[in-house]
Design an enzyme around this catalytic site. Structure first.
Site, PDB file in Angstrom:
ATOM      1  CD  GLU A  46      -2.716 -13.603   1.563  1.00 22.10           C
ATOM      2  OE1 GLU A  46      -3.823 -13.771   2.085  1.00 22.10           O
ATOM      3  OE2 GLU A  46      -1.717 -13.220   2.206  1.00 22.10           O
ATOM      4  CG  HIS A  57       6.731   6.377  -3.397  1.00 23.64           C
ATOM      5  ND1 HIS A  57       8.017   6.801  -3.185  1.00 23.64           N
ATOM      6  CD2 HIS A  57       5.967   7.511  -3.471  1.00 23.64           C
ATOM      7  CE1 HIS A  57       8.029   8.130  -3.109  1.00 23.64           C
ATOM      8  NE2 HIS A  57       6.812   8.579  -3.290  1.00 23.64           N
ATOM      9  N   GLY A  58       5.864   2.222  -5.184  1.00 19.90           N
ATOM     10  CA  GLY A  58       5.563   0.791  -5.139  1.00 19.90           C
ATOM     11  C   GLY A  58       6.718  -0.036  -5.671  1.00 19.90           C
ATOM     12  CG  LEU A  74      -1.786   1.270   1.407  1.00 18.18           C
ATOM     13  CD1 LEU A  74      -2.764   1.412   0.242  1.00 18.18           C
ATOM     14  CD2 LEU A  74      -2.535   1.239   2.726  1.00 18.18           C
TER      15      LEU A  74
END
Length: 411
Positions: free
Chosen positions: A268, A244-245, A234
């Site tokens: 997941e 940023h991810g 997140l």
């Protein structure tokens, strides 16, 4: 009372005037300075509210409702309040009760939050003493309209004083922004936490603002290895679209790969957005492996590709195959009918694998069903249905792959 309920003597229009979308009436802020409290540019809203207000994501019982959920930018000290111009009157409105808005939210956030804005404002200067939790793993900069911005990624765990309480405040964002997101069991020591903070100048010194985080759980892999599974990724809305991810996932990858006990790394049930992020990062990483060189991609997926991806990057065979298909498409001339046909057939052979298992299932049906029942059942296994499903699956993959390729093109 659930929104949409009718009551004798209460017109539908009047009833609907007391209904609002929860997503539209909750203002969230990450407050760095007191002037942010009145600055609409610092406000953002939740994308999802069904885990707090039900599947309709509606709130009943108020007109002009506004919920304020403010956090100090670093420590995430919390303020919660609400206002409205009119509330449904049980006496006047046939006993109808307004939804308990603050109670619903308060049940999801840790106790001790502020309900008075002046009390909350007193915590803003105290952000000067806030320091990120954990061990610094990576730092990087971004150039924006406001100039250079500096970011740092840390790895933390629940043994660090204060981190448990910080995480309790942070995890509320999961419910607002990750579909089917849920709180994790922080007492389980197999969880790892990676956090991004922005380091920014304020009053002649530096302060830290919370940007986002990633969680990963270390599963056992037979006979003596670990299989980390990334659970939540997140980046908070004010910081999105700045890469940023990618930085967060790459940092977590590097940290996990340093552990010689790690067999491979999985994700997941990723959302569509998270799936694109993972595919992009894995493609970037696999591009430097010899087995994924452009001249080899059109020869098909090989054991060398699977081996190098697993040994060098801890990518499992299934994901390595997916990366291969994206990188092969990148090298395919879509305008060349023969070339694109080879790519399409290659992908469909993989997609068709589960259908090949149907033959044994069909033989079982022949033994247990009556002829007329078998005719109905076999409609789902017809060649036409199979071909239609394969084409639909291929087109879905193609659309996704092209979006990943667009990002690769500008990386």
């Amino acid at each position: 009372m659930a929104a949409g309920t009718s009551a004798m003597g209460l017109s539908r229009n009047e009833l609907e005037s007391f209904v609002c979308r929860a997503n539209d009436v909750i203002d969230i802020k990450l407050v760095r300075k007191e002037s942010d409290l009145e600055d609409g540019k610092t406000t953002f809203r939740p994308e999802l509210t069904h885990q707090v207000f039900g599947e309709t994501e509606n709130i009943f019982g108020y007109k002009d409702l506004l919920v304020k959920l403010y956090y100090t930018a670093g420590r995430l000290t919390t303020y919660l309040s609400m206002s409205y111009s009119q509330k449904v009157d049980p006496v006047r409105h046939e006993g109808m009760q307004a939804d308990e808005v603050l109670k619903n939210i308060a049940e999801k956030i840790p106790p001790g939050f502020c309900t008075n804005i002046d009390d909350f404002a007193m915590y803003i200067p105290k952000e000067a003493t806030f320091q990120p939790y954990g061990t610094l793993l990576h730092s990087y900069k971004r150039e924006t309209e406001g100039g250079h911005r500096q970011f740092e990624i840390y790895k933390a765990d629940m043994s660090i004083p204060g981190f448990r309480e910080f995480h309790e405040r942070l995890q509320m964002f999961v419910l607002w922004f990750i579909d089917a997101g849920s709180f994790i069991d922080v007492d389980d020591e197999k969880w790892n936490y990676y956090l991004i903070f922005e380091k920014y100048a304020c009053d002649g010194s530096h302060r830290y603002a919370t940007v986002g985080y990633l969680t990963a759980y270390s599963y056992y892999a037979y006979p003596d290895k670990l299989r980390p599974r990334i659970s939540q990724v997140l980046v908070l809305p004010p910081f999105q679209r700045l890469g940023h991810g990618v930085e967060l996932l790459q940092t977590a990858y590097r940290d996990m790969r340093e552990n010689t006990d790690v067999l491979d790394i999985t994700v997941e049930d990723p959302s569509e957005e998270c799936l694109r992020l993972r595919d992009f990062v894995d493609c970037m990483n696999c591009k430097i492996l010899p087995a994924f060189s452009p001249q080899l991609l059109k020869g098909g997926f090989t054991a060398d590709m699977a081996q190098q991806a697993q040994e060098k990057l801890k990518i499992n065979k299934k994901q390595a195959r997916r990366v291969y298909e994206i990188l092969r498409l990148e090298q395919t001339d879509i305008g060349n009918a023969a070339e694109f046909r080879e790519f399409r057939l290659d992908v469909k052979r993989r997609l068709n694998a589960p259908f090949r298992k149907e033959s044994s299932y069909i033989e079982k049906l022949r033994k247990i069903l009556k002829p007329e029942e078998l005719v109905v059942a076999m409609e789902d296994f017809s060649v036409e249905n199979r071909q239609a499903k394969l084409e639909e699956m291929f087109q879905d993959n193609l659309t996704h792959y092209k979006r990943v390729m667009e990002r690769l093109a500008v990386a």
